[in-house]
Design a protein around this motif. Structure first.
Motif, PDB file in Angstrom:
ATOM      1  N   LEU A  33       0.833  -1.193   0.000  1.00 53.59           N
ATOM      2  CA  LEU A  33       0.000   0.000   0.000  1.00 53.59           C
ATOM      3  C   LEU A  33       0.868   1.243   0.000  1.00 53.59           C
ATOM      4  O   LEU A  33       2.005   1.220   0.482  1.00 53.59           O
ATOM      5  N   VAL A  34       0.321   2.313  -0.549  1.00 51.92           N
ATOM      6  CA  VAL A  34       0.994   3.609  -0.545  1.00 51.92           C
ATOM      7  C   VAL A  34       0.043   4.618   0.082  1.00 51.92           C
ATOM      8  O   VAL A  34      -1.152   4.646  -0.237  1.00 51.92           O
ATOM      9  N   ALA A  35       0.551   5.411   1.006  1.00 53.04           N
ATOM     10  CA  ALA A  35      -0.242   6.467   1.646  1.00 53.04           C
ATOM     11  C   ALA A  35       0.320   7.820   1.238  1.00 53.04           C
ATOM     12  O   ALA A  35       1.525   8.065   1.377  1.00 53.04           O
ATOM     13  N   TYR A  36      -0.537   8.670   0.715  1.00 53.91           N
ATOM     14  CA  TYR A  36      -0.175  10.052   0.401  1.00 53.91           C
ATOM     15  C   TYR A  36      -0.863  10.948   1.431  1.00 53.91           C
ATOM     16  O   TYR A  36      -2.083  10.857   1.627  1.00 53.91           O
ATOM     17  N   VAL A  37      -0.102  11.786   2.085  1.00 53.99           N
ATOM     18  CA  VAL A  37      -0.623  12.602   3.182  1.00 53.99           C
ATOM     19  C   VAL A  37      -0.323  14.073   2.915  1.00 53.99           C
ATOM     20  O   VAL A  37       0.796  14.426   2.549  1.00 53.99           O
ATOM     21  N   ARG A  38      -1.336  14.893   3.079  1.00 57.64           N
ATOM     22  CA  ARG A  38      -1.171  16.349   3.074  1.00 57.64           C
ATOM     23  C   ARG A  38      -1.602  16.837   4.454  1.00 57.64           C
ATOM     24  O   ARG A  38      -2.752  16.638   4.859  1.00 57.64           O
ATOM     25  N   VAL A  39      -0.697  17.476   5.167  1.00 59.89           N
ATOM     26  CA  VAL A  39      -0.953  17.771   6.574  1.00 59.89           C
ATOM     27  C   VAL A  39      -0.469  19.170   6.952  1.00 59.89           C
ATOM     28  O   VAL A  39       0.619  19.592   6.533  1.00 59.89           O
ATOM     29  N   PRO A  40      -1.267  19.923   7.715  1.00 62.59           N
ATOM     30  CA  PRO A  40      -0.756  21.181   8.278  1.00 62.59           C
ATOM     31  C   PRO A  40       0.451  20.885   9.166  1.00 62.59           C
ATOM     32  O   PRO A  40       0.430  19.956   9.974  1.00 62.59           O
ATOM     33  N   THR A  62       8.800   7.852   1.127  1.00 64.53           N
ATOM     34  CA  THR A  62       9.391   7.823  -0.210  1.00 64.53           C
ATOM     35  C   THR A  62       9.574   9.218  -0.799  1.00 64.53           C
ATOM     36  O   THR A  62      10.109   9.353  -1.899  1.00 64.53           O
ATOM     37  N   GLY A  63       9.118  10.231  -0.089  1.00 65.94           N
ATOM     38  CA  GLY A  63       9.308  11.595  -0.568  1.00 65.94           C
ATOM     39  C   GLY A  63       8.452  12.576   0.212  1.00 65.94           C
ATOM     40  O   GLY A  63       7.428  12.192   0.787  1.00 65.94           O
ATOM     41  N   THR A  65       1.729  15.893  -6.527  1.00 59.37           N
ATOM     42  CA  THR A  65       2.080  16.846  -5.470  1.00 59.37           C
ATOM     43  C   THR A  65       3.554  16.750  -5.087  1.00 59.37           C
ATOM     44  O   THR A  65       4.171  17.748  -4.696  1.00 59.37           O
ATOM     45  N   LEU A  66       4.124  15.558  -5.192  1.00 63.57           N
ATOM     46  CA  LEU A  66       5.513  15.384  -4.782  1.00 63.57           C
ATOM     47  C   LEU A  66       6.497  16.027  -5.753  1.00 63.57           C
ATOM     48  O   LEU A  66       7.686  16.151  -5.441  1.00 63.57           O
ATOM     49  N   SER A  67       6.014  16.429  -6.911  1.00 65.53           N
ATOM     50  CA  SER A  67       6.881  17.111  -7.873  1.00 65.53           C
ATOM     51  C   SER A  67       6.731  18.632  -7.793  1.00 65.53           C
ATOM     52  O   SER A  67       7.414  19.357  -8.523  1.00 65.53           O
ATOM     53  N   LEU A  68       5.853  19.106  -6.918  1.00 64.70           N
ATOM     54  CA  LEU A  68       5.702  20.554  -6.755  1.00 64.70           C
ATOM     55  C   LEU A  68       6.945  21.126  -6.085  1.00 64.70           C
ATOM     56  O   LEU A  68       7.607  20.439  -5.297  1.00 64.70           O
ATOM     57  N   PRO A  69       7.279  22.375  -6.367  1.00 66.12           N
ATOM     58  CA  PRO A  69       8.469  22.973  -5.737  1.00 66.12           C
ATOM     59  C   PRO A  69       8.253  23.195  -4.249  1.00 66.12           C
ATOM     60  O   PRO A  69       7.156  23.533  -3.807  1.00 66.12           O
ATOM     61  N   ALA A  72       2.218  26.599   7.144  1.00 68.29           N
ATOM     62  CA  ALA A  72       2.917  25.622   6.291  1.00 68.29           C
ATOM     63  C   ALA A  72       2.135  24.321   6.191  1.00 68.29           C
ATOM     64  O   ALA A  72       1.426  23.920   7.111  1.00 68.29           O
ATOM     65  N   VAL A  73       2.283  23.673   5.050  1.00 71.07           N
ATOM     66  CA  VAL A  73       1.642  22.386   4.774  1.00 71.07           C
ATOM     67  C   VAL A  73       2.702  21.455   4.198  1.00 71.07           C
ATOM     68  O   VAL A  73       3.553  21.874   3.415  1.00 71.07           O
ATOM     69  N   ILE A  74       2.639  20.192   4.586  1.00 73.89           N
ATOM     70  CA  ILE A  74       3.621  19.201   4.137  1.00 73.89           C
ATOM     71  C   ILE A  74       2.905  18.095   3.368  1.00 73.89           C
ATOM     72  O   ILE A  74       1.909  17.542   3.847  1.00 73.89           O
ATOM     73  N   ASP A  75       3.385  17.804   2.173  1.00 74.30           N
ATOM     74  CA  ASP A  75       2.939  16.640   1.402  1.00 74.30           C
ATOM     75  C   ASP A  75       4.004  15.558   1.529  1.00 74.30           C
ATOM     76  O   ASP A  75       5.194  15.843   1.355  1.00 74.30           O
ATOM     77  N   TYR A  76       3.593  14.337   1.835  1.00 71.59           N
ATOM     78  CA  TYR A  76       4.570  13.248   1.854  1.00 71.59           C
ATOM     79  C   TYR A  76       3.908  11.921   1.493  1.00 71.59           C
ATOM     80  O   TYR A  76       2.672  11.791   1.549  1.00 71.59           O
ATOM     81  N   ALA A  77       4.729  10.969   1.077  1.00 71.59           N
ATOM     82  CA  ALA A  77       4.244   9.654   0.672  1.00 71.59           C
ATOM     83  C   ALA A  77       4.943   8.587   1.498  1.00 71.59           C
ATOM     84  O   ALA A  77       6.132   8.702   1.823  1.00 71.59           O
ATOM     85  N   LEU A  78       4.188   7.532   1.837  1.00 72.70           N
ATOM     86  CA  LEU A  78       4.709   6.415   2.620  1.00 72.70           C
ATOM     87  C   LEU A  78       4.443   5.108   1.894  1.00 72.70           C
ATOM     88  O   LEU A  78       3.358   4.902   1.330  1.00 72.70           O
ATOM     89  N   ARG A  79       5.426   4.221   1.924  1.00 72.01           N
ATOM     90  CA  ARG A  79       5.228   2.853   1.448  1.00 72.01           C
ATOM     91  C   ARG A  79       4.879   1.991   2.651  1.00 72.01           C
ATOM     92  O   ARG A  79       5.639   1.919   3.622  1.00 72.01           O
ATOM     93  N   LEU A  80       3.719   1.342   2.608  1.00 75.15           N
ATOM     94  CA  LEU A  80       3.256   0.516   3.716  1.00 75.15           C
ATOM     95  C   LEU A  80       3.361  -0.956   3.337  1.00 75.15           C
ATOM     96  O   LEU A  80       2.854  -1.373   2.287  1.00 75.15           O
ATOM     97  N   THR A  81       4.008  -1.730   4.170  1.00 72.95           N
ATOM     98  CA  THR A  81       4.140  -3.170   3.923  1.00 72.95           C
ATOM     99  C   THR A  81       2.884  -3.870   4.423  1.00 72.95           C
ATOM    100  O   THR A  81       2.598  -3.888   5.627  1.00 72.95           O
ATOM    101  N   SER A  82       2.121  -4.452   3.483  1.00 74.81           N
ATOM    102  CA  SER A  82       0.857  -5.099   3.833  1.00 74.81           C
ATOM    103  C   SER A  82       0.680  -6.366   3.008  1.00 74.81           C
ATOM    104  O   SER A  82       0.942  -6.370   1.806  1.00 74.81           O
ATOM    105  N   ASN A  83       0.214  -7.429   3.677  1.00 74.19           N
ATOM    106  CA  ASN A  83      -0.088  -8.673   2.977  1.00 74.19           C
ATOM    107  C   ASN A  83      -1.556  -8.761   2.576  1.00 74.19           C
ATOM    108  O   ASN A  83      -1.970  -9.746   1.964  1.00 74.19           O
TER     109      ASN A  83
END
Length: 417
Positions: A47-54, A125-126, A147-151, A162-173
């Motif tokens: 799974l991949v999680a994309y998060v946009r967070v204050p 992952t970014g 979003t991860l390619s935005l400056p 400020a706001v942070i965009d980030y992506a996570l790789r989740l290990t799931s079966n």
């Protein structure tokens, strides 16, 4: 006790009690609402999680500790600057670049993803730091990836903006299984007028399924990809927001006290329902003027409608179907302001969510009517002489409070013109 004393006691008591619970001048448009968006998709064998967070939510443990202990906020990724109005914090972009692995560790621990009671390993992952929330919403997997390619922010952004965009790789079966999401940090204390919502998008389904979870995820939020669950969730949100909207509650109470359990009550409630359904849907879909005074003016008009309903009930003039259709149009605008905070206009299942939210409003409305009419019936059966004084006292208290709201909200209209 004489009639006058009964009325006076009810007015004073109810006005004081209700006044303590009164909403702010702009209860349906919280400019301080902070939204965290979490999009889950399948990818890379898991799974991949994309998060946009204050940004403050990423440091909520530190912020909360500083608030409780009344000490300065300390972090290697924050700097303090002095302004003409005091001090404020900024994200230190140089420190983030220099110690990027430590910053990534903080992002990885900000949320805990689990399945079947077991936490999923998460690897970042970014990430990108923005000076403020980007205009483009995370409404799809392609949006999230873009979003991860935005400056990143050039200068050090203000911490609270400020706001942070980030992506996570989740290990799931079990990539299609129920996913639980919970905050990994202790909560902070939101300031006055600040609300926090979480927009959850399950992109494992096609199209994605959206839902909303309030607060800082101290209690786990579940994502199961079920549209039926999401529908029920927005029904609940509609119920919650009419029951929490004191001006809406008091309007319905005044209407019930003015008309009673009669056929006319059905007609007036139906007119009110049709009115707010039209403007809730139309306004939420974009038919809202951008004039700065519009929202304060609507809130003022809503308060005036509560005053009208209370006074009309006091003098035994319940109003016409046309009048309550117009009142419904006003209150529908208020509901749309709330819904825009908890559901973006780019949500993938927008129409079902709108329908469910509107159904929830109707259910909440019926609850208010049921409780009010039941209490009237009980008083009539148990203490009939007290019924009219109690009814008059409640309506007088509603009138006084709504006058206060009108005056308070007019100040906002004047300030916005």
């Amino acid at each position: 006790m004489t009639f006058a004393r009964i009325v006076f006691s009810l007015v004073v008591t109810l006005t004081a009690a209700v006044g303590c619970l009164q909403p702010s001048a702009f209860a349906h448009f919280a400019e301080g609402t902070k939204v965290r968006t979490i999009l889950i998709a399948e990818g890379n064998g898991g799974l991949v999680a994309y998060v946009r967070v204050p940004a403050p939510l990423v440091f909520s443990d530190l912020v909360g500790r500083a608030q409780v202990d009344q000490v300065p906020l300390v972090s290697p990724f924050l700097s303090v600057e002095t302004t003409s109005t005091g001090s404020r914090y900024r994200l230190d972009t140089h420190a983030i670049q220099r110690d990027s692995r430590d910053f990534e560790n903080r992002l990885e621990r900000a949320l805990v993803f689990s399945q079947a009671g077991l936490d999923l390993p998460a690897e970042i992952t970014g990430f990108v730091v923005h000076a403020q929330r980007p205009d483009q919403d995370l409404a799809s997997l392609s949006d999230a990836q873009a979003t991860l390619s935005l400056p990143s922010a050039g200068a050090d952004p203000v911490f609270g903006e400020a706001v942070i965009d980030y992506a996570l790789r989740l290990t799931s079966n079990d990539t299609g299984g129920i996913l639980s999401i919970q905050s990994g940090y202790a909560p902070l204390l939101p300031g006055p007028g600040i609300e926090i919502d979480n927009h959850l998008l399950d992109a494992r389904a096609d199209p994605p399924v959206s839902s909303v979870a309030p607060g800082q995820l101290e209690t786990p939020a579940l994502m199961d990809g079920s549209r039926l669950t999401t529908f029920g969730h927005f029904v609940y949100q509609g119920m919650l927001h009419i029951l929490e909207g004191l001006d809406h509650v008091l309007l319905v109470v005044a209407l019930a006290l003015g008309v009673g359990a009669t056929r006319k009550l059905i007609f007036l409630v139906t007119a009110f329902t049709l009115g707010h359904s039209v403007t809730l849907i139309a306004t939420f879909l974009g038919a809202t003027p951008s004039w700065p005074w519009f929202i304060p003016a609507v809130e003022t008009a809503i308060a005036a409608s509560v005053l009208y309903a209370a006074v009309a009930a006091m003098v035994r003039k319940s109003g016409s179907i046309l009048v309550f259709t117009g009142i419904g149009l006003l209150h529908g605008l208020g509901f749309s302001f709330v819904l825009s905070d908890i559901l973006g206009r780019t949500a993938p299942d927008l129409i079902p969510a709108l329908l469910a939210f509107n159904i929830g409003i109707e259910v909440g409305q019926l609850i208010i009517l049921g409780v009010t009419l039941t209490l009237v019936y009980m008083v009539r059966e148990l203490a009939k002489p007290a019924l009219n004084p109690a009814r008059f006292g409640i309506l007088a208290a509603i009138s006084i409070l709504s006058v206060w709201w009108v005056v308070e909200r007019l100040g906002g209209v004047v300030g916005a013109v």
